[in-house]
Motif scaffolding. Structure first.
Motif, PDB file in Angstrom:
ATOM      1  N   ILE A  63      30.058  31.222  49.895  1.00 33.51           N
ATOM      2  CA  ILE A  63      30.628  31.832  48.699  1.00 33.51           C
ATOM      3  C   ILE A  63      29.414  32.691  48.129  1.00 33.51           C
ATOM      4  CG2 ILE A  63      31.359  31.618  46.315  1.00 33.51           C
ATOM      5  CD1 ILE A  63      33.097  29.282  46.961  1.00 33.51           C
ATOM      6  N   PRO A  64      29.284  34.010  48.042  1.00 29.09           N
ATOM      7  CA  PRO A  64      28.060  34.869  47.592  1.00 29.09           C
ATOM      8  C   PRO A  64      27.937  34.475  46.225  1.00 29.09           C
ATOM      9  CG  PRO A  64      29.729  36.287  48.819  1.00 29.09           C
ATOM     10  CD  PRO A  64      30.425  35.014  48.723  1.00 29.09           C
ATOM     11  N   ARG A  65      26.758  34.805  45.749  1.00 25.89           N
ATOM     12  CA  ARG A  65      26.410  34.324  44.405  1.00 25.89           C
ATOM     13  C   ARG A  65      27.338  34.824  43.201  1.00 25.89           C
ATOM     14  NH1 ARG A  65      20.431  35.753  41.677  1.00 25.89           N
ATOM     15  NH2 ARG A  65      20.976  34.681  39.450  1.00 25.89           N
ATOM     16  N   MET A  66      27.668  36.422  43.491  1.00 29.63           N
ATOM     17  CA  MET A  66      28.614  36.996  42.365  1.00 29.63           C
ATOM     18  C   MET A  66      30.083  36.421  42.496  1.00 29.63           C
ATOM     19  SD  MET A  66      26.988  39.013  40.476  1.00 29.63           S
ATOM     20  CE  MET A  66      28.472  39.856  39.717  1.00 29.63           C
ATOM     21  N   LYS A  67      30.316  35.964  43.719  1.00 25.57           N
ATOM     22  CA  LYS A  67      31.631  35.506  43.912  1.00 25.57           C
ATOM     23  C   LYS A  67      31.895  34.009  43.231  1.00 25.57           C
ATOM     24  CE  LYS A  67      35.159  34.993  47.056  1.00 25.57           C
ATOM     25  NZ  LYS A  67      36.012  34.746  48.575  1.00 25.57           N
ATOM     26  N   MET A  68      30.696  33.210  43.371  1.00 26.18           N
ATOM     27  CA  MET A  68      30.801  32.089  42.786  1.00 26.18           C
ATOM     28  C   MET A  68      30.528  32.157  41.064  1.00 26.18           C
ATOM     29  SD  MET A  68      30.168  28.703  43.125  1.00 26.18           S
ATOM     30  CE  MET A  68      29.823  28.201  44.579  1.00 26.18           C
ATOM     31  N   ILE A  69      29.986  33.180  40.482  1.00 24.13           N
ATOM     32  CA  ILE A  69      29.889  33.452  39.096  1.00 24.13           C
ATOM     33  C   ILE A  69      31.434  33.935  38.734  1.00 24.13           C
ATOM     34  CG2 ILE A  69      29.054  35.036  37.295  1.00 24.13           C
ATOM     35  CD1 ILE A  69      26.412  35.196  38.879  1.00 24.13           C
ATOM     36  N   GLY A  70      32.206  34.449  39.567  1.00 27.13           N
ATOM     37  CA  GLY A  70      33.470  35.101  39.348  1.00 27.13           C
ATOM     38  C   GLY A  70      34.210  33.807  39.242  1.00 27.13           C
ATOM     39  N   LEU A  71      34.262  32.742  40.123  1.00 25.06           N
ATOM     40  CA  LEU A  71      35.090  31.708  40.115  1.00 25.06           C
ATOM     41  C   LEU A  71      34.651  30.805  39.007  1.00 25.06           C
ATOM     42  CD1 LEU A  71      34.965  30.928  44.017  1.00 25.06           C
ATOM     43  CD2 LEU A  71      36.650  31.635  42.689  1.00 25.06           C
ATOM     44  N   GLY A  72      33.578  30.775  38.587  1.00 24.70           N
ATOM     45  CA  GLY A  72      33.158  29.845  37.413  1.00 24.70           C
ATOM     46  C   GLY A  72      33.727  30.316  36.075  1.00 24.70           C
ATOM     47  N   ILE A  73      33.736  31.846  36.056  1.00 22.91           N
ATOM     48  CA  ILE A  73      34.287  32.322  34.724  1.00 22.91           C
ATOM     49  C   ILE A  73      35.780  32.122  34.830  1.00 22.91           C
ATOM     50  CG2 ILE A  73      34.650  34.510  33.996  1.00 22.91           C
ATOM     51  CD1 ILE A  73      32.245  35.493  34.716  1.00 22.91           C
ATOM     52  N   GLY A  74      36.525  32.177  36.018  1.00 23.01           N
ATOM     53  CA  GLY A  74      37.909  31.965  36.201  1.00 23.01           C
ATOM     54  C   GLY A  74      38.139  30.470  35.982  1.00 23.01           C
ATOM     55  N   LEU A  75      37.303  29.499  36.134  1.00 20.38           N
ATOM     56  CA  LEU A  75      37.486  27.979  35.786  1.00 20.38           C
ATOM     57  C   LEU A  75      37.474  27.756  34.433  1.00 20.38           C
ATOM     58  CD1 LEU A  75      35.841  26.341  38.828  1.00 20.38           C
ATOM     59  CD2 LEU A  75      38.495  26.384  38.421  1.00 20.38           C
ATOM     60  N   LEU A  76      36.525  28.662  33.865  1.00 19.67           N
ATOM     61  CA  LEU A  76      36.163  28.431  32.492  1.00 19.67           C
ATOM     62  C   LEU A  76      37.472  29.026  31.523  1.00 19.67           C
ATOM     63  CD1 LEU A  76      34.274  27.818  30.010  1.00 19.67           C
ATOM     64  CD2 LEU A  76      33.570  30.294  30.221  1.00 19.67           C
ATOM     65  N   GLY A  77      38.005  30.263  32.080  1.00 21.18           N
ATOM     66  CA  GLY A  77      39.397  30.559  31.533  1.00 21.18           C
ATOM     67  C   GLY A  77      40.228  29.521  31.714  1.00 21.18           C
ATOM     68  N   LEU A  78      40.431  28.863  32.621  1.00 17.39           N
ATOM     69  CA  LEU A  78      41.615  27.908  32.964  1.00 17.39           C
ATOM     70  C   LEU A  78      41.372  26.570  31.777  1.00 17.39           C
ATOM     71  CD1 LEU A  78      43.950  27.307  34.524  1.00 17.39           C
ATOM     72  CD2 LEU A  78      42.303  25.890  36.144  1.00 17.39           C
ATOM     73  N   LEU A  79      39.926  26.312  31.778  1.00 18.49           N
ATOM     74  CA  LEU A  79      39.780  25.108  30.868  1.00 18.49           C
ATOM     75  C   LEU A  79      39.977  25.459  29.365  1.00 18.49           C
ATOM     76  CD1 LEU A  79      36.623  23.739  32.503  1.00 18.49           C
ATOM     77  CD2 LEU A  79      38.789  22.751  32.621  1.00 18.49           C
ATOM     78  N   THR A  80      39.646  27.073  28.992  1.00 14.70           N
ATOM     79  CA  THR A  80      40.091  27.395  27.804  1.00 14.70           C
ATOM     80  C   THR A  80      41.476  27.371  27.322  1.00 14.70           C
ATOM     81  OG1 THR A  80      38.043  28.858  27.928  1.00 14.70           O
ATOM     82  CG2 THR A  80      39.715  29.367  26.244  1.00 14.70           C
TER      83      THR A  80
ATOM     84  N   LEU B 175      39.390  35.544  30.733  1.00 17.61           N
ATOM     85  CA  LEU B 175      38.467  35.077  31.521  1.00 17.61           C
ATOM     86  C   LEU B 175      38.936  34.655  33.089  1.00 17.61           C
ATOM     87  CD1 LEU B 175      36.728  32.446  29.008  1.00 17.61           C
ATOM     88  CD2 LEU B 175      35.628  34.434  29.875  1.00 17.61           C
ATOM     89  N   ILE B 176      40.108  34.393  33.122  1.00 23.54           N
ATOM     90  CA  ILE B 176      40.587  34.034  34.553  1.00 23.54           C
ATOM     91  C   ILE B 176      40.659  35.591  35.314  1.00 23.54           C
ATOM     92  CG2 ILE B 176      42.586  33.633  35.642  1.00 23.54           C
ATOM     93  CD1 ILE B 176      43.140  31.342  34.000  1.00 23.54           C
ATOM     94  N   LEU B 177      41.073  36.652  34.489  1.00 25.25           N
ATOM     95  CA  LEU B 177      41.327  37.800  35.243  1.00 25.25           C
ATOM     96  C   LEU B 177      40.050  38.467  35.591  1.00 25.25           C
ATOM     97  CD1 LEU B 177      44.078  39.479  33.069  1.00 25.25           C
ATOM     98  CD2 LEU B 177      44.389  38.292  35.104  1.00 25.25           C
ATOM     99  N   ILE B 178      38.877  38.309  34.647  1.00 26.43           N
ATOM    100  CA  ILE B 178      37.599  38.944  34.779  1.00 26.43           C
ATOM    101  C   ILE B 178      36.897  38.223  35.944  1.00 26.43           C
ATOM    102  CG2 ILE B 178      35.232  39.145  33.919  1.00 26.43           C
ATOM    103  CD1 ILE B 178      36.564  39.715  31.164  1.00 26.43           C
ATOM    104  N   GLY B 179      37.222  36.662  36.077  1.00 24.39           N
ATOM    105  CA  GLY B 179      36.590  35.923  37.000  1.00 24.39           C
ATOM    106  C   GLY B 179      37.196  36.160  38.468  1.00 24.39           C
ATOM    107  N   ILE B 180      38.481  36.349  38.594  1.00 21.90           N
ATOM    108  CA  ILE B 180      38.958  36.665  39.693  1.00 21.90           C
ATOM    109  C   ILE B 180      38.719  38.066  40.120  1.00 21.90           C
ATOM    110  CG2 ILE B 180      41.222  37.189  41.135  1.00 21.90           C
ATOM    111  CD1 ILE B 180      42.508  34.858  39.465  1.00 21.90           C
TER     112      ILE B 180
END
Length: 304
Positions: A130-147, A289-294
């Motif tokens: 997982i590249p760094r930017m992709k990891m950031i995107g996944l993290g943002i998506g998971l944050l949206g899910l938790l929101t 957040l999920i859409l931005i992360g993906i």
């Protein structure tokens, strides 16, 4: 087959038509969430899924017959069974049961967190880095899910809603697992064959579950409920996926994945418009957040 070749050539020369087809498909899939929710007024969730995918499977078998596409290789039948259980049985049994407690718009957002789980599972089973930017995107998506989930856990504290949301998240994980399994075991099989026969095996699992759980429950077949079955089975499941797999032979996978983000957007819009579902701040913020992360994850994949 010659007509399909001509149509493919036409699409290559007319990129705007590809965009229009993608818009129509995602619009239909978004609207289908409303029909899935409304169908629960006429029959149990498992029974509706059996009707829907039984109709979709028959339609796909007709498509294969018209296109003169034969059976998949015998050594792939076991893998198609596993894919059907993951992709069709688990996903739509859990989603339809979860829809009893969760709004259609929110449900579509939770299920379309699937690319997040696909990426995480791919690192484990496909050894994808997982590249760094992709990891950031996944993290943002998971944050949206938790929101979305966290708001209900800490503020609403409705156990039925939380249970339904967790079922849909599990369905999203199962969908992600089916994508990884497809790449591991079925990449060399025609996509139309994969879609048809995984749906066939998945439908058999749904039928068994519906008999076991809802065998004695009433089924109200009216003009409206039959419309729900035909629209979601023939149009949303069979024909849209047929066109979708055809488009996948023309456009790149990143573009296709990003375009599916329109589905939960349409799902939330139709839920608000037709079912008077409330768009709470947690749903709106979490969805973005999920859409931005993906989106970030897929942009990172494209650059890589």
């Amino acid at each position: 087959m010659e007509n399909l070749s001509r149509f493919r050539t036409f699409l290559h020369k007319n990129k705007g038509t590809i965009g229009l087809l993608i818009l129509c498909i995602t619009l239909i899939w978004g609207y289908a969430w409303i029909l899935m929710k409304e169908a629960l007024n006429y029959m149990g969730p498992f029974t509706f899924s059996a009707f829907r995918f039984g109709t979709g499977t028959l339609t796909m078998l007709v498509v294969l017959s018209v296109m003169k596409i034969g059976l998949p290789p015998k050594d792939k039948w076991g893998h198609l069974l596993v894919a059907g259980i993951l992709q069709t049985s688990i996903v739509f049994l859990f989603v339809m049961y979860g829809l009893r407690f969760v709004d259609a718009g929110k449900s579509s957002v939770l299920l379309y967190s699937m690319p997040i789980w696909s990426s995480l599972l791919a690192t484990k089973f496909l050894q994808e880095r997982i590249p760094r930017m992709k990891m950031i995107g996944l993290g943002i998506g998971l944050l949206g899910l938790l929101t979305i989930l966290g708001w209900d856990i800490w503020m609403n504290q409705n156990s039925r809603i939380i249970f339904g949301e967790l079922l849909i998240v599990v369905a999203a994980i199962s969908w992600g697992a089916s994508n990884v399994y497809y790449r591991l075991k079925l990449l060399d099989v025609s996509q139309l064959q994969v879609n048809t026969y995984q749906m066939l095996f998945g439908t058999l699992g749904i039928i068994i579950a519906s008999f076991m759980v809802e065998g004695g429950d009433p089924v109200h077949l009216t003009g409206e409920s039959i419309y729900y079955v035909l629209f979601t089975g023939v149009l949303a499941s069979a024909l849209c996926f047929t066109v979708w797999f055809f488009l996948l032979s023309i456009i790149d996978m990143v573009t296709a994945t990003i375009s599916t983000l329109l589905v939960p957007v349409f799902g939330m819009f139709f839920g608000w418009l037709l079912l008077d579902e409330h768009l709470t701040p947690s749903i709106i913020i979490g969805s973005f957040l999920i859409l931005i992360g993906i989106f970030i994850a897929n942009i990172a994949k494209k650059k890589a």
